[in-house]
Design an enzyme around this catalytic site. Structure first.
Site, PDB file in Angstrom:
ATOM      1  N   ASP A   4      38.427  13.073 -35.492  1.00  0.00           N
ATOM      2  CA  ASP A   4      37.425  12.173 -34.932  1.00  0.00           C
ATOM      3  C   ASP A   4      37.855  10.720 -35.181  1.00  0.00           C
ATOM      4  OD1 ASP A   4      33.804  12.185 -35.189  1.00  0.00           O
ATOM      5  OD2 ASP A   4      35.139  10.603 -34.535  1.00  0.00           O
ATOM      6  N   ASP A 106      36.735  11.008 -28.000  1.00  0.00           N
ATOM      7  CA  ASP A 106      37.403  10.625 -29.259  1.00  0.00           C
ATOM      8  C   ASP A 106      37.426  11.739 -30.303  1.00  0.00           C
ATOM      9  OD1 ASP A 106      34.621  10.513 -29.812  1.00  0.00           O
ATOM     10  OD2 ASP A 106      35.010   9.178 -31.498  1.00  0.00           O
ATOM     11  N   GLU A 107      37.195  12.971 -29.902  1.00  0.00           N
ATOM     12  CA  GLU A 107      37.097  14.065 -30.868  1.00  0.00           C
ATOM     13  C   GLU A 107      37.758  15.319 -30.333  1.00  0.00           C
ATOM     14  OE1 GLU A 107      33.206  15.411 -32.354  1.00  0.00           O
ATOM     15  OE2 GLU A 107      32.570  13.428 -31.695  1.00  0.00           O
TER      16      GLU A 107
END
Length: 395
Positions: A4, A106-107
DNA sequence: TCTGGGGTCCTAGGACCC
DNA sequence: TCTGGGGTCCTAGGACCC
Protein backbone atom coordinates in the site's frame (compact mmCIF):
# COMPACT_ATOMS: atom_id res chain seq x y z
CA UNK A 1 1.38 -9.86 1.28
CA UNK A 2 -0.39 -6.52 0.96
CA UNK A 3 1.39 -3.49 -0.48
CA UNK A 4 0.00 0.00 0.00
CA UNK A 5 1.47 3.36 -1.04
CA UNK A 6 1.77 5.81 1.87
CA UNK A 7 -0.52 8.83 1.23
CA UNK A 8 -0.53 7.86 -2.44
CA UNK A 9 -1.81 10.99 -4.18
CA UNK A 10 0.24 13.27 -1.95
CA UNK A 11 3.44 11.21 -2.26
CA UNK A 12 3.11 11.02 -6.02
CA UNK A 13 2.57 14.76 -6.30
CA UNK A 14 5.58 15.29 -4.01
CA UNK A 15 7.77 13.14 -6.26
CA UNK A 16 6.54 14.98 -9.33
CA UNK A 17 7.29 18.40 -7.83
CA UNK A 18 10.80 17.30 -6.84
CA UNK A 19 11.42 15.86 -10.32
CA UNK A 20 10.42 19.20 -11.79
CA UNK A 21 13.04 20.98 -9.70
CA UNK A 22 10.93 21.79 -6.67
CA UNK A 23 12.97 22.81 -3.66
CA UNK A 24 11.20 21.13 -0.80
CA UNK A 25 9.30 17.95 -0.16
CA UNK A 26 5.59 18.56 0.55
CA UNK A 27 5.45 15.26 2.44
CA UNK A 28 7.21 17.06 5.30
CA UNK A 29 4.92 20.11 5.41
CA UNK A 30 1.27 20.82 6.15
CA UNK A 31 -0.04 19.75 2.78
CA UNK A 32 -3.04 18.03 1.22
CA UNK A 33 -4.29 17.11 -2.23
CA UNK A 34 -7.68 18.72 -2.69
CA UNK A 35 -10.23 19.51 -5.37
CA UNK A 36 -11.26 22.91 -6.67
CA UNK A 37 -13.55 24.63 -4.18
CA UNK A 38 -14.97 27.00 -6.78
CA UNK A 39 -16.26 23.92 -8.60
CA UNK A 40 -17.60 22.48 -5.34
CA UNK A 41 -15.00 19.71 -5.47
CA UNK A 42 -13.30 20.94 -2.32
CA UNK A 43 -12.49 17.90 -0.23
CA UNK A 44 -9.25 16.37 1.07
CA UNK A 45 -8.13 13.52 -1.20
CA UNK A 46 -4.84 12.82 0.58
CA UNK A 47 -2.86 14.33 3.43
CA UNK A 48 0.76 14.54 4.55
CA UNK A 49 1.81 13.13 7.92
CA UNK A 50 2.11 16.59 9.51
CA UNK A 51 -1.41 17.39 8.24
CA UNK A 52 -2.66 14.11 9.72
CA UNK A 53 -1.13 15.06 13.07
CA UNK A 54 -3.30 18.17 13.32
CA UNK A 55 -6.40 16.04 12.78
CA UNK A 56 -7.05 16.44 9.07
CA UNK A 57 -8.79 13.41 7.61
CA UNK A 58 -9.34 12.18 4.07
CA UNK A 59 -12.73 13.15 2.69
CA UNK A 60 -13.30 16.19 4.84
CA UNK A 61 -14.06 19.58 3.26
CA UNK A 62 -11.01 21.77 2.61
CA UNK A 63 -12.92 24.48 4.41
CA UNK A 64 -12.78 22.50 7.63
CA UNK A 65 -9.21 21.27 7.05
CA UNK A 66 -8.09 24.89 6.77
CA UNK A 67 -9.72 25.66 10.09
CA UNK A 68 -7.55 22.98 11.69
CA UNK A 69 -4.46 24.35 9.96
CA UNK A 70 -4.65 27.90 8.54
CA UNK A 71 -1.25 27.60 6.82
CA UNK A 72 -2.31 24.44 4.96
CA UNK A 73 -0.94 24.07 1.44
CA UNK A 74 -3.42 22.62 -1.02
CA UNK A 75 -2.28 20.96 -4.25
CA UNK A 76 -4.62 19.97 -7.09
CA UNK A 77 -5.01 16.30 -8.05
CA UNK A 78 -3.36 14.97 -11.21
CA UNK A 79 -4.93 11.68 -12.14
CA UNK A 80 -2.80 11.16 -15.21
CA UNK A 81 0.28 11.28 -13.00
CA UNK A 82 -1.32 8.90 -10.48
CA UNK A 83 -2.13 6.34 -13.15
CA UNK A 84 1.41 6.58 -14.43
CA UNK A 85 2.97 6.11 -10.97
CA UNK A 86 0.57 3.29 -10.21
CA UNK A 87 1.47 1.45 -13.43
CA UNK A 88 5.17 1.85 -12.71
CA UNK A 89 4.79 0.29 -9.29
CA UNK A 90 2.72 -2.67 -10.47
CA UNK A 91 5.16 -3.22 -13.32
CA UNK A 92 8.04 -3.34 -10.86
CA UNK A 93 6.19 -5.83 -8.67
CA UNK A 94 5.26 -8.03 -11.63
CA UNK A 95 8.96 -8.78 -12.06
CA UNK A 96 8.73 -10.88 -8.91
CA UNK A 97 5.32 -12.48 -9.21
CA UNK A 98 2.70 -12.76 -11.92
CA UNK A 99 0.10 -13.37 -9.23
CA UNK A 100 -0.75 -9.81 -8.27
CA UNK A 101 -4.23 -8.73 -7.37
CA UNK A 102 -4.59 -5.02 -8.06
CA UNK A 103 -6.96 -3.87 -5.34
CA UNK A 104 -6.97 -0.16 -6.10
CA UNK A 105 -4.80 2.45 -7.78
CA UNK A 106 -2.25 2.26 -4.94
CA UNK A 107 -2.73 -1.18 -3.37
CA UNK A 108 -2.26 -4.79 -4.27
CA UNK A 109 -2.00 -8.30 -2.88
CA UNK A 110 0.68 -10.86 -3.73
CA UNK A 111 0.29 -14.57 -3.00
CA UNK A 112 3.80 -15.04 -1.66
CA UNK A 113 3.32 -18.73 -0.95
CA UNK A 114 3.61 -19.32 -4.68
CA UNK A 115 7.01 -17.64 -5.03
CA UNK A 116 8.52 -18.24 -1.61
CA UNK A 117 10.78 -20.99 -2.97
CA UNK A 118 12.33 -18.45 -5.34
CA UNK A 119 12.84 -15.55 -2.95
CA UNK A 120 13.01 -17.03 0.52
CA UNK A 121 11.90 -15.47 3.77
CA UNK A 122 8.90 -13.18 3.31
CA UNK A 123 10.03 -10.49 5.72
CA UNK A 124 13.34 -9.90 3.99
CA UNK A 125 11.59 -10.00 0.63
CA UNK A 126 9.08 -7.40 1.84
CA UNK A 127 11.94 -5.09 2.85
CA UNK A 128 13.62 -5.65 -0.49
CA UNK A 129 10.62 -4.60 -2.61
CA UNK A 130 9.74 -1.75 -0.25
CA UNK A 131 13.27 -0.36 -0.63
CA UNK A 132 13.39 -0.97 -4.34
CA UNK A 133 10.19 1.04 -4.84
CA UNK A 134 11.58 3.84 -2.69
CA UNK A 135 14.95 3.93 -4.46
CA UNK A 136 13.75 3.65 -8.03
CA UNK A 137 10.39 5.41 -7.94
CA UNK A 138 10.89 7.85 -5.07
CA UNK A 139 7.89 7.08 -2.87
CA UNK A 140 7.39 4.83 0.15
CA UNK A 141 5.02 1.93 0.75
CA UNK A 142 3.92 -0.19 3.67
CA UNK A 143 3.94 -3.95 3.36
CA UNK A 144 1.69 -6.18 5.47
CA UNK A 145 2.22 -9.92 5.79
CA UNK A 146 -0.33 -12.44 7.02
CA UNK A 147 -1.76 -15.89 6.51
CA UNK A 148 -4.61 -14.44 4.48
CA UNK A 149 -5.57 -11.21 2.70
CA UNK A 150 -7.52 -9.79 5.62
CA UNK A 151 -4.64 -10.09 8.07
CA UNK A 152 -2.09 -8.80 5.56
CA UNK A 153 -4.24 -5.75 4.96
CA UNK A 154 -4.84 -5.07 8.63
CA UNK A 155 -1.06 -5.39 9.22
CA UNK A 156 -0.30 -2.78 6.55
CA UNK A 157 -2.02 -0.14 8.63
CA UNK A 158 -0.20 -0.79 11.93
CA UNK A 159 2.20 2.15 11.67
CA UNK A 160 3.31 4.31 8.76
CA UNK A 161 5.22 5.19 6.64
CA UNK A 162 7.87 2.98 5.02
CA UNK A 163 7.27 -0.07 7.23
CA UNK A 164 6.92 -3.84 7.04
CA UNK A 165 4.52 -5.49 9.52
CA UNK A 166 3.33 -9.04 10.12
CA UNK A 167 0.05 -10.37 11.42
CA UNK A 168 0.39 -14.14 11.43
CA UNK A 169 -2.41 -16.28 12.84
CA UNK A 170 -0.55 -16.69 16.14
CA UNK A 171 -0.28 -12.89 16.45
CA UNK A 172 -3.98 -12.11 16.01
CA UNK A 173 -4.76 -12.09 19.70
CA UNK A 174 -1.88 -9.88 20.64
CA UNK A 175 -1.74 -7.50 17.64
CA UNK A 176 -5.28 -7.31 16.25
CA UNK A 177 -7.70 -7.94 19.09
CA UNK A 178 -6.82 -4.83 21.12
CA UNK A 179 -7.52 -2.54 18.14
CA UNK A 180 -10.68 -0.41 18.02
CA UNK A 181 -13.49 -2.00 16.08
CA UNK A 182 -13.29 0.37 13.11
CA UNK A 183 -9.78 -0.87 12.25
CA UNK A 184 -11.38 -4.03 10.92
CA UNK A 185 -11.81 -4.10 7.14
CA UNK A 186 -15.52 -4.23 6.43
CA UNK A 187 -16.59 -2.36 9.56
CA UNK A 188 -17.27 1.19 8.53
CA UNK A 189 -18.88 4.16 10.23
CA UNK A 190 -22.41 2.77 10.53
CA UNK A 191 -21.44 -0.65 11.84
CA UNK A 192 -18.90 0.81 14.31
CA UNK A 193 -21.60 3.05 15.76
CA UNK A 194 -23.96 0.12 16.15
CA UNK A 195 -21.32 -2.12 17.72
CA UNK A 196 -20.13 0.54 20.16
CA UNK A 197 -23.72 1.07 21.30
CA UNK A 198 -23.81 -2.65 22.06
CA UNK A 199 -20.65 -2.30 24.14
CA UNK A 200 -18.43 -3.93 21.52
CA UNK A 201 -15.44 -1.63 21.32
CA UNK A 202 -12.47 -3.70 20.15
CA UNK A 203 -11.93 -6.32 17.49
CA UNK A 204 -11.37 -8.76 20.35
CA UNK A 205 -14.80 -7.92 21.81
CA UNK A 206 -16.38 -8.72 18.45
CA UNK A 207 -14.45 -11.99 18.10
CA UNK A 208 -16.01 -13.17 21.38
CA UNK A 209 -19.58 -12.37 20.35
CA UNK A 210 -22.29 -14.96 20.11
CA UNK A 211 -23.54 -15.02 16.50
CA UNK A 212 -27.11 -15.75 17.61
CA UNK A 213 -27.18 -12.66 19.80
CA UNK A 214 -25.53 -10.44 17.23
CA UNK A 215 -27.82 -11.57 14.40
CA UNK A 216 -30.62 -9.60 16.03
CA UNK A 217 -28.75 -6.49 14.94
CA UNK A 218 -26.73 -7.62 11.93
CA UNK A 219 -28.88 -10.33 10.33
CA UNK A 220 -26.85 -12.62 8.09
CA UNK A 221 -23.81 -10.38 8.37
CA UNK A 222 -23.32 -11.32 12.03
CA UNK A 223 -21.47 -14.56 11.32
CA UNK A 224 -19.39 -12.89 8.66
CA UNK A 225 -18.17 -10.01 10.81
CA UNK A 226 -17.37 -12.27 13.78
CA UNK A 227 -15.23 -14.37 11.42
CA UNK A 228 -13.43 -11.23 10.27
CA UNK A 229 -12.72 -10.35 13.90
CA UNK A 230 -11.23 -13.80 14.39
CA UNK A 231 -8.98 -13.17 11.40
CA UNK A 232 -10.72 -15.77 9.24
CA UNK A 233 -10.69 -15.04 5.52
CA UNK A 234 -10.58 -17.67 2.80
CA UNK A 235 -10.63 -15.37 -0.22
CA UNK A 236 -8.03 -16.03 -2.89
CA UNK A 237 -5.54 -13.64 -4.42
CA UNK A 238 -7.01 -13.18 -7.86
CA UNK A 239 -4.59 -11.83 -10.43
CA UNK A 240 -5.85 -10.02 -13.51
CA UNK A 241 -9.22 -9.49 -11.83
CA UNK A 242 -9.42 -7.46 -15.01
CA UNK A 243 -12.81 -6.35 -16.18
CA UNK A 244 -15.18 -4.42 -13.99
CA UNK A 245 -18.83 -5.36 -13.65
CA UNK A 246 -20.05 -1.86 -14.33
CA UNK A 247 -18.74 1.58 -15.14
CA UNK A 248 -19.99 4.96 -14.10
CA UNK A 249 -19.29 8.61 -14.63
CA UNK A 250 -20.65 11.34 -12.42
CA UNK A 251 -19.99 14.97 -11.74
CA UNK A 252 -20.80 17.57 -9.15
CA UNK A 253 -21.69 20.73 -11.01
CA UNK A 254 -20.33 24.12 -9.90
CA UNK A 255 -23.90 25.42 -9.49
CA UNK A 256 -27.24 23.67 -8.99
CA UNK A 257 -29.12 22.75 -12.13
CA UNK A 258 -32.78 23.62 -12.35
CA UNK A 259 -33.76 22.95 -15.96
CA UNK A 260 -34.04 19.77 -17.98
CA UNK A 261 -31.99 21.25 -20.77
CA UNK A 262 -28.98 21.86 -18.51
CA UNK A 263 -29.16 18.34 -17.10
CA UNK A 264 -29.46 16.85 -20.60
CA UNK A 265 -26.19 18.52 -21.55
CA UNK A 266 -24.43 16.95 -18.57
CA UNK A 267 -25.96 13.55 -19.27
CA UNK A 268 -24.82 13.79 -22.86
CA UNK A 269 -21.23 14.37 -21.95
CA UNK A 270 -21.22 11.65 -19.26
CA UNK A 271 -22.73 9.16 -21.70
CA UNK A 272 -20.24 10.14 -24.38
CA UNK A 273 -17.35 9.21 -22.05
CA UNK A 274 -18.93 5.98 -20.91
CA UNK A 275 -19.98 4.72 -24.31
CA UNK A 276 -16.55 5.46 -25.76
CA UNK A 277 -14.81 3.52 -23.02
CA UNK A 278 -17.27 0.65 -23.38
CA UNK A 279 -16.56 0.46 -27.11
CA UNK A 280 -12.83 0.59 -26.43
CA UNK A 281 -13.26 -2.53 -24.27
CA UNK A 282 -15.56 -4.04 -26.89
CA UNK A 283 -18.25 -4.55 -24.28
CA UNK A 284 -21.96 -3.83 -23.99
CA UNK A 285 -24.29 -2.89 -21.15
CA UNK A 286 -27.70 -4.31 -20.30
CA UNK A 287 -28.48 -1.93 -17.46
CA UNK A 288 -28.49 1.84 -17.62
CA UNK A 289 -28.93 3.97 -14.53
CA UNK A 290 -29.18 7.66 -13.77
CA UNK A 291 -27.98 8.93 -10.41
CA UNK A 292 -28.95 12.32 -9.01
CA UNK A 293 -28.04 14.24 -5.89
CA UNK A 294 -30.10 17.26 -4.97
CA UNK A 295 -29.04 20.42 -3.18
CA UNK A 296 -29.92 18.82 0.17
CA UNK A 297 -27.39 16.05 -0.58
CA UNK A 298 -30.16 13.54 -1.01
CA UNK A 299 -29.18 10.91 -3.60
CA UNK A 300 -31.56 8.85 -5.66
CA UNK A 301 -31.36 6.70 -8.74
CA UNK A 302 -33.42 5.06 -11.42
CA UNK A 303 -32.41 2.23 -13.70
CA UNK A 304 -33.69 0.03 -16.48
CA UNK A 305 -32.70 -3.21 -18.11
CA UNK A 306 -32.60 -3.30 -21.90
CA UNK A 307 -33.72 -6.21 -24.05
CA UNK A 308 -30.43 -6.00 -25.94
CA UNK A 309 -27.12 -4.90 -24.47
CA UNK A 310 -25.67 -1.82 -26.14
CA UNK A 311 -22.65 0.46 -26.37
CA UNK A 312 -24.30 2.87 -28.74
CA UNK A 313 -23.98 6.47 -27.56
CA UNK A 314 -27.30 7.58 -28.90
CA UNK A 315 -29.24 4.68 -27.47
CA UNK A 316 -27.66 5.10 -24.05
CA UNK A 317 -28.23 8.83 -24.13
CA UNK A 318 -31.90 8.53 -25.06
CA UNK A 319 -32.43 5.93 -22.34
CA UNK A 320 -30.62 7.97 -19.69
CA UNK A 321 -32.65 11.04 -20.62
CA UNK A 322 -35.87 9.09 -20.29
CA UNK A 323 -34.81 7.72 -16.91
CA UNK A 324 -34.06 11.24 -15.78
CA UNK A 325 -37.46 12.51 -16.88
CA UNK A 326 -39.15 9.66 -15.04
CA UNK A 327 -37.39 10.23 -11.75
CA UNK A 328 -36.53 13.91 -11.36
CA UNK A 329 -38.59 15.53 -8.60
CA UNK A 330 -37.77 19.10 -9.69
CA UNK A 331 -35.42 19.77 -6.78
CA UNK A 332 -32.29 21.67 -7.90
CA UNK A 333 -29.57 19.17 -8.78
CA UNK A 334 -26.02 19.15 -7.49
CA UNK A 335 -24.69 15.94 -9.02
CA UNK A 336 -25.56 14.00 -12.14
CA UNK A 337 -24.26 10.49 -12.77
CA UNK A 338 -24.77 7.72 -15.29
CA UNK A 339 -23.93 4.10 -14.63
CA UNK A 340 -23.73 1.15 -17.03
CA UNK A 341 -24.13 -2.28 -15.49
CA UNK A 342 -24.45 -5.97 -16.35
CA UNK A 343 -21.67 -5.62 -18.89
CA UNK A 344 -21.16 -8.39 -21.41
CA UNK A 345 -18.61 -9.14 -24.12
CA UNK A 346 -20.97 -9.75 -26.98
CA UNK A 347 -24.51 -9.12 -28.08
CA UNK A 348 -26.97 -11.51 -29.57
CA UNK A 349 -29.12 -8.90 -31.09
CA UNK A 350 -32.81 -9.58 -30.84
CA UNK A 351 -34.46 -7.68 -33.64
CA UNK A 352 -37.64 -6.00 -32.66
CA UNK A 353 -40.47 -5.79 -35.15
CA UNK A 354 -40.13 -2.09 -35.53
CA UNK A 355 -36.46 -1.28 -35.75
CA UNK A 356 -34.29 -1.12 -38.78
CA UNK A 357 -31.16 -3.22 -38.58
CA UNK A 358 -29.43 -1.25 -41.30
CA UNK A 359 -29.86 1.97 -39.40
CA UNK A 360 -28.33 0.50 -36.23
CA UNK A 361 -25.35 -0.90 -38.08
CA UNK A 362 -24.79 2.37 -39.86
CA UNK A 363 -24.85 4.21 -36.58
CA UNK A 364 -22.42 1.94 -34.72
CA UNK A 365 -20.14 2.06 -37.78
CA UNK A 366 -20.07 5.84 -37.56
CA UNK A 367 -19.29 5.70 -33.86
CA UNK A 368 -16.33 3.38 -34.29
CA UNK A 369 -14.89 5.66 -36.99
CA UNK A 370 -15.22 8.61 -34.62
CA UNK A 371 -13.60 6.60 -31.82
CA UNK A 372 -10.69 5.70 -34.07
CA UNK A 373 -10.06 9.27 -35.18
CA UNK A 374 -10.18 10.50 -31.62
CA UNK A 375 -7.77 7.78 -30.60
CA UNK A 376 -5.35 8.57 -33.43
CA UNK A 377 -5.38 12.33 -33.31
CA UNK A 378 -6.10 13.12 -29.66
CA UNK A 379 -9.11 12.62 -27.56
CA UNK A 380 -11.34 15.29 -28.98
CA UNK A 381 -10.72 16.00 -32.65
CA UNK A 382 -14.27 14.95 -33.25
CA UNK A 383 -16.95 15.95 -30.80
CA UNK A 384 -20.68 16.27 -30.97
CA UNK A 385 -21.72 19.76 -32.05
CA UNK A 386 -24.02 19.92 -29.05
CA UNK A 387 -21.20 19.27 -26.59
CA UNK A 388 -19.07 21.86 -28.30
CA UNK A 389 -21.71 24.56 -28.23
CA UNK A 390 -22.54 23.88 -24.59
CA UNK A 391 -18.92 24.51 -23.70
CA UNK A 392 -18.96 27.79 -25.56
CA UNK A 393 -22.12 28.86 -23.85
CA UNK A 394 -20.47 28.31 -20.50
CA UNK A 395 -17.58 30.54 -21.45
C1' DT B 1 -16.08 28.91 -0.92
C1' DC B 2 -18.77 22.85 3.06
C1' DT B 3 -19.35 18.17 1.89
C1' DG B 4 -15.45 14.06 -5.08
C1' DG B 5 -15.63 10.09 -7.92
C1' DG B 6 -15.38 5.05 -9.08
C1' DG B 7 -16.33 0.73 -7.65
C1' DT B 8 -18.52 -3.97 -5.14
C1' DC B 9 -21.74 -6.36 -2.45
C1' DC B 10 -26.00 -6.97 0.27
C1' DT B 11 -30.96 -6.48 1.43
C1' DA B 12 -35.88 -5.58 1.16
C1' DG B 13 -39.83 -5.56 -1.41
C1' DG B 14 -42.56 -6.27 -5.53
C1' DA B 15 -43.76 -8.74 -9.88
C1' DC B 16 -44.19 -12.88 -11.79
C1' DC B 17 -44.16 -17.98 -12.48
C1' DC B 18 -45.49 -22.74 -11.25
C1' DT C 1 -67.39 -20.15 5.62
C1' DC C 2 -60.75 -16.49 1.99
C1' DT C 3 -56.49 -15.80 0.47
C1' DG C 4 -49.93 -21.72 0.39
C1' DG C 5 -45.33 -22.12 -0.71
C1' DG C 6 -41.18 -21.96 -3.38
C1' DG C 7 -38.50 -19.87 -6.66
C1' DT C 8 -36.38 -16.16 -9.89
C1' DC C 9 -35.70 -11.65 -11.54
C1' DC C 10 -35.73 -6.79 -11.02
C1' DT C 11 -35.22 -2.17 -8.70
C1' DA C 12 -33.87 1.12 -5.11
C1' DG C 13 -31.17 2.16 -1.44
C1' DG C 14 -27.41 1.69 1.60
C1' DA C 15 -22.84 0.17 3.57
C1' DC C 16 -18.34 -0.23 2.56
C1' DC C 17 -13.79 0.15 0.08
C1' DC C 18 -10.16 3.08 -2.27
Amino acid sequence: MHIDVNSAFLSWTAVDLLNKGGKYDIRNSYAVIGGDESKRHGIVLAKSNPAKKVGIITGEPLFSARKKCPSLNIYPPNHELYNDMSNKMFKLLSKYSPDIEVYSIDECFIDYTKVKKLYGNEISFAHKIKDEIKNTLGFTVNVGIGNNKLCAKVATDFSKPDKVHTLYNHEIKEKMHPLPINHLIGIGRKSSEKLIKLGINTIGDLSNCNPNQLSKYFKNQAIKIIELAKGIDNSEVISDSGLSKGISNSTTIAYNLTSKKEVYHVIESLVDNLATSLRKQKRYAYVIAIILKDKHFHSYSHQTKLINATNNTKEIYETAKKLFDETWDNEPIRLVGVRLDNLVNEVNHQISLFESVEHKELESGLESVVDELNFKYGSSVIKKASLHSSKREQK
